[in-house]
Design a protein around this motif. Sequence first.
Motif, short mmCIF file in Angstrom:
data_model
loop_
_atom_site.label_atom_id
_atom_site.label_comp_id
_atom_site.label_asym_id
_atom_site.label_seq_id
_atom_site.Cartn_x
_atom_site.Cartn_y
_atom_site.Cartn_z
N ILE A 44 124.07 12.64 46.50
CA ILE A 44 125.09 13.82 46.59
C ILE A 44 124.31 14.81 47.34
CG2 ILE A 44 125.88 15.51 44.69
CD1 ILE A 44 126.38 13.20 42.78
N ARG A 48 126.05 16.94 50.50
CA ARG A 48 126.18 18.48 50.40
C ARG A 48 125.38 19.11 51.49
NH1 ARG A 48 125.54 23.49 47.47
NH2 ARG A 48 127.42 24.60 47.36
N TYR A 135 132.42 19.92 44.51
CA TYR A 135 131.91 18.96 43.33
C TYR A 135 132.88 18.54 42.46
CZ TYR A 135 127.01 20.16 44.17
OH TYR A 135 125.76 20.26 44.87
N PHE A 178 130.09 14.61 45.20
CA PHE A 178 130.56 15.81 46.12
C PHE A 178 131.36 15.06 47.20
CE2 PHE A 178 129.80 17.78 50.08
CZ PHE A 178 130.07 19.24 49.86
#
Length: 245
Positions: A44, A48, A135, A178
């Motif tokens: 994640i 991101r 998210y 994400f």
Amino acid sequence: MSILSRPAARAALAVAASAIVAAPAAAQTVYYGQSNLGTQNAAITQARSDFLAALTAGVGTETFEGIPDNTRAPVALNFPGAGTATLTGSGSVETSPSSGAGPVSGAHYYLVTTGGASSAFSIAFANPIAAFGFYGRDLGDNFSNLILRFTLAAGGTRDVQVPYDASRTALPNGNLLFFGLIDTASPFTRVEFRSTASGDVFGFDDMTIGTTQQVASVVPEPSTYVLLASGLGVLGLVARRRRTA
């Protein structure tokens, strides 16, 4: 064979170089990371980080922190440096966790219960954008997949499935993911969040958008390299002709 003058050759190179700068991305890019444990993990964080690294400074993120608890749609969203948007449909801004859904950063998040294949909620952007990320928490634990339907600025729509498959095996309750998408070739003005099953409760937080101008890493098309090579070839030919003159 006619030979271009030096001014004409420079103009040809300028056209080729400008094509490199203006070339759109060859295809959309998706950034995705998932944690079945519901906590931040390397996948994640990397997804991101890569998404934000592809954008210039000043892109806007809506954290929902400035929106009062229990605010129901329509909700005015603010993406500092990137524009505004309006969220319509079902759901509300909340602070209390619900059925595995909850905030990722801060105390506020957007909570929604799906109603089946119809749109759960949608976001209409004030200006066309090329990047969208968020998210998501507690998606897919009810054997439902999430489909994003983008309304393209040039007309038409495009469906993109968030890359998990819960149609056969449900995801664990409280999972975290994400998702980010960048597509400079097909900017969009609206995105609908659509679920393949009803009754799934999930939450969203830290939505980020960026315009085409805010996408930092644009990959030139192969044809653009051909154009640049042609421009360089013209300059080389002019230089050789001058030396032999």
